[in-house]
Design a protein around this motif. Structure first.
Motif, PDB file in Angstrom:
ATOM      1  N   LEU A 191       0.839  -1.373  -0.003  1.00 45.90           N
ATOM      2  CA  LEU A 191       0.057   0.120  -0.064  1.00 45.90           C
ATOM      3  C   LEU A 191       0.792   1.365  -0.072  1.00 45.90           C
ATOM      4  O   LEU A 191       0.583   2.260  -0.705  1.00 45.90           O
ATOM      5  N   LEU A 192       2.036   1.169   0.595  1.00 45.79           N
ATOM      6  CA  LEU A 192       2.767   2.333   0.995  1.00 45.79           C
ATOM      7  C   LEU A 192       3.489   2.538  -0.748  1.00 45.79           C
ATOM      8  O   LEU A 192       3.515   3.775  -1.073  1.00 45.79           O
ATOM      9  N   PHE A 193       4.006   1.491  -1.184  1.00 46.76           N
ATOM     10  CA  PHE A 193       4.544   1.692  -2.365  1.00 46.76           C
ATOM     11  C   PHE A 193       3.437   2.113  -3.582  1.00 46.76           C
ATOM     12  O   PHE A 193       3.979   3.054  -4.400  1.00 46.76           O
ATOM     13  N   ALA A 194       2.313   1.534  -3.597  1.00 46.33           N
ATOM     14  CA  ALA A 194       1.034   2.003  -4.449  1.00 46.33           C
ATOM     15  C   ALA A 194       0.884   3.281  -4.048  1.00 46.33           C
ATOM     16  O   ALA A 194       0.769   4.416  -5.240  1.00 46.33           O
ATOM     17  N   GLY A 195       0.753   3.822  -3.048  1.00 41.58           N
ATOM     18  CA  GLY A 195       0.289   5.059  -2.673  1.00 41.58           C
ATOM     19  C   GLY A 195       1.353   5.915  -2.915  1.00 41.58           C
ATOM     20  O   GLY A 195       1.109   7.178  -3.660  1.00 41.58           O
ATOM     21  N   GLU A 196       2.755   5.888  -2.850  1.00 35.76           N
ATOM     22  CA  GLU A 196       4.068   6.661  -3.263  1.00 35.76           C
ATOM     23  C   GLU A 196       3.916   6.774  -4.780  1.00 35.76           C
ATOM     24  O   GLU A 196       4.197   7.619  -5.471  1.00 35.76           O
TER      25      GLU A 196
ATOM     26  N   LEU B 291       1.488   6.726  -6.959  1.00 34.94           N
ATOM     27  CA  LEU B 291       0.193   7.639  -7.343  1.00 34.94           C
ATOM     28  C   LEU B 291       0.563   9.084  -6.877  1.00 34.94           C
ATOM     29  O   LEU B 291       0.456   9.922  -7.956  1.00 34.94           O
ATOM     30  N   ILE B 292       1.218   9.223  -5.788  1.00 30.90           N
ATOM     31  CA  ILE B 292       1.621  10.519  -5.518  1.00 30.90           C
ATOM     32  C   ILE B 292       3.027  11.005  -6.649  1.00 30.90           C
ATOM     33  O   ILE B 292       2.947  12.064  -6.917  1.00 30.90           O
ATOM     34  N   ARG B 293       3.816  10.031  -6.916  1.00 35.05           N
ATOM     35  CA  ARG B 293       4.895  10.347  -7.807  1.00 35.05           C
ATOM     36  C   ARG B 293       4.170  10.747  -9.122  1.00 35.05           C
ATOM     37  O   ARG B 293       4.754  11.808  -9.825  1.00 35.05           O
ATOM     38  N   GLN B 294       3.116  10.123  -9.494  1.00 35.98           N
ATOM     39  CA  GLN B 294       2.423  10.416 -10.989  1.00 35.98           C
ATOM     40  C   GLN B 294       2.039  11.861 -10.887  1.00 35.98           C
ATOM     41  O   GLN B 294       2.069  12.847 -11.861  1.00 35.98           O
TER      42      GLN B 294
END
Length: 181
Positions: A165-170, A172-175
């Motif tokens: 979840l942390l990786f996926a959230g990061e 999304l934020i990076r995009q």
């Protein structure tokens, strides 16, 4: 061979909580120590000059030696704490010396990061450091005070789901930071 050993260590780490939970009925703690120690020894012997990785392998071997000599089922449960401590040391040290881990990874794809991206990767490294600190504290608390089933559930499933979840959230934020929809 080196990649195979690395893959073996990753698989051992992911499957470790389940191996401990279900394997204790069939194997003694010293046998876990021999298997895990064998992987870490192979890792150490295949290293070229990565001193940080060599130190990590040496500490892991020390843990395996203590586990093997103590033959303690309780000691088996400290391995996830050790791994979180390794990751915290890696990410945290990169914030103090050299290039943060997230920046190093970002520069593999884009060697000329703008200053905004460099600041962002530092923040990402700080977040991951916080995650590994919290993860290690939870794993330690479960080791000390929780039943084996809770320890297995957290270290074998919940911790990896939280990482995902942390990786996926990061991501999304990076995009969004990059300006992509």
């Amino acid at each position: 061979m080196k990649r195979l050993i690395g893959l073996g260590l990753v698989l051992a780490g992911v499957l470790y909580p389940f191996a401990v939970h279900f394997g204790m009925a069939h194997f003694a703690p010293w046998q876990f120590a021999v298997l895990l120690g064998g992987l870490w020894l192979a890792r150490l012997l295949t290293l070229r000059q990565r001193t940080g990785t060599a130190r990590t392998a040496a500490v892991a071997l020390g843990f395996c030696a203590v586990l093997g000599l103590s033959d303690s089922a309780q000691m088996l449960r400290w391995y996830p704490v050790l791994i979180s401590a390794f990751m915290l040391a890696l990410f945290g040290a990169s914030l103090l010396h050299g290039m943060p881990v997230a920046e190093r990874l970002a520069r593999l794809r884009d060697p000329d990061l703008p200053p905004r991206a460099v600041r962002y990767t530092r923040q990402v490294t700080q977040v991951w450091s916080g995650f590994f600190l919290l993860n290690g504290l939870i794993a330690a608390a479960l080791t000390l005070w929780a039943p084996l089933t809770w320890w297995t559930l957290y270290n074998g499933l919940i911790a990896y789901a939280a990482m995902g979840l942390l990786f996926a959230g990061e991501w999304l934020i990076r995009q969004r930071v990059r300006g992509r929809p």
